[in-house]
Design an enzyme around this catalytic site. Structure first.
Site, PDB file in Angstrom:
ATOM      1  N   GLY A 106       1.103  -1.157  -0.143  1.00  0.00           N
ATOM      2  CA  GLY A 106       0.115  -0.090   0.555  1.00  0.00           C
ATOM      3  C   GLY A 106       0.840   1.285  -0.061  1.00  0.00           C
ATOM      4  O   GLY A 106       0.727   2.717  -0.083  1.00  0.00           O
ATOM      5  N   HIS A 113       7.320   7.521   5.131  1.00  0.00           N
ATOM      6  CA  HIS A 113       6.369   8.648   6.025  1.00  0.00           C
ATOM      7  C   HIS A 113       6.178   7.432   7.072  1.00  0.00           C
ATOM      8  O   HIS A 113       5.070   6.345   6.869  1.00  0.00           O
ATOM      9  CB  HIS A 113       5.546   9.169   5.268  1.00  0.00           C
ATOM     10  CG  HIS A 113       5.038   8.414   4.228  1.00  0.00           C
ATOM     11  ND1 HIS A 113       5.437   8.069   2.678  1.00  0.00           N
ATOM     12  CD2 HIS A 113       2.989   7.424   4.412  1.00  0.00           C
ATOM     13  CE1 HIS A 113       4.150   6.922   2.663  1.00  0.00           C
ATOM     14  NE2 HIS A 113       3.367   7.068   3.106  1.00  0.00           N
TER      15      HIS A 113
HETATM   16  P1  AMP Z   1       0.981   5.623   1.856  1.00  0.00           P
HETATM   17  O1  AMP Z   1       0.066   5.030   0.537  1.00  0.00           O
HETATM   18  O2  AMP Z   1       1.361   5.088   2.330  1.00  0.00           O
HETATM   19  O3  AMP Z   1       2.888   5.887   0.920  1.00  0.00           O
HETATM   20  O4  AMP Z   1       0.980   7.167   2.018  1.00  0.00           O
HETATM   21  C1  AMP Z   1       0.623   8.389   1.774  1.00  0.00           C
HETATM   22  C2  AMP Z   1      -0.303   9.160   2.326  1.00  0.00           C
HETATM   23  O5  AMP Z   1       0.101  10.377   1.485  1.00  0.00           O
HETATM   24  C3  AMP Z   1      -1.686   8.849   1.628  1.00  0.00           C
HETATM   25  O6  AMP Z   1      -2.833   8.177   2.600  1.00  0.00           O
HETATM   26  C4  AMP Z   1      -2.334  10.397   1.093  1.00  0.00           C
HETATM   27  O7  AMP Z   1      -3.297  10.423   1.277  1.00  0.00           O
HETATM   28  C5  AMP Z   1      -1.354  11.028   1.291  1.00  0.00           C
HETATM   29  N1  AMP Z   1      -1.388  11.987   0.997  1.00  0.00           N
HETATM   30  C6  AMP Z   1      -0.444  12.382  -0.833  1.00  0.00           C
HETATM   31  N2  AMP Z   1      -0.328  13.272  -1.075  1.00  0.00           N
HETATM   32  C7  AMP Z   1      -0.444  13.876  -0.089  1.00  0.00           C
HETATM   33  C8  AMP Z   1      -0.743  15.474  -0.021  1.00  0.00           C
HETATM   34  N3  AMP Z   1      -0.143  16.617  -1.072  1.00  0.00           N
HETATM   35  N4  AMP Z   1      -1.348  16.224   1.552  1.00  0.00           N
HETATM   36  C9  AMP Z   1      -1.373  15.396   2.446  1.00  0.00           C
HETATM   37  N5  AMP Z   1      -0.962  13.901   2.264  1.00  0.00           N
HETATM   38  C10 AMP Z   1      -0.706  13.294   0.555  1.00  0.00           C
END
Ligand code: AMP
Ligand code: ZN
Length: 124
Positions: A106, A113
């Site tokens: 995922g 992060h």
């Molecule tokens: P993952 O799927 O673990 O890589 O998590 C990536 C996360 O980043 C997801 O929950 C997205 O909603 C979040 N995300 C992507 N782009 C942004 C953005 N510009 N600002 C805040 N959150 C973001």
């Protein structure tokens, strides 16, 4: 290796111009700040899954949490401490900390992060 022979797009300060979270850390993409210090930046997830859903990232690019742990364990410990602080402030210290690692688990943004999920009672 100088800039002209560099084969990746990583700059000397670790900034990657193809990385959305590097751009957020640099202020080139807007975000809602929750916390910042020398090593990490925390901001609200744009698509929250829980009442409080914060992302904590190292300011210097690492592709995932394993790379971060190997290269910079102090920053990983800082991320955990910041997660605890966010949960202390918003939900009596209870939280879930998730590091999706790898596309098939995922991970969609390949800058390490932590998802801090808190603010409500979570399902098991
Ligand atoms: P993952 O799927 O673990 O890589 O998590 C990536 C996360 O980043 C997801 O929950 C997205 O909603 C979040 N995300 C992507 N782009 C942004 C953005 N510009 N600002 C805040 N959150 C973001
Ligand atoms: Zn990055």
């Amino acid at each position: 290796m100088d800039a002209t022979t560099k084969t990746t797009n990583e700059q000397s300060d670790g900034y990657r111009d193809d990385c959305v979270f590097c751009k957020i850390v640099a202020g080139r993409i807007a975000s809602t700040e929750v916390y910042e210090d020398d090593r990490v930046y925390a901001f609200k997830d744009i698509n929250p899954k829980t009442a409080v859903h914060v992302l904590i990232v190292p300011k210097k690019h690492a592709d995932n949490v394993a790379e971060l742990a190997a290269r910079d364990p102090e920053t990983l410990a800082d991320i955990v401490a910041v997660a605890q602080k966010i949960a202390d402030d918003s939900f009596h210290g209870a939280y879930r900390l998730v590091f999706n690692t790898g596309k098939d688990a995922g991970q969609s943004v390949f800058h390490a992060h932590a998802h801090v999920l808190t603010g409500e009672v979570l399902p098991e």
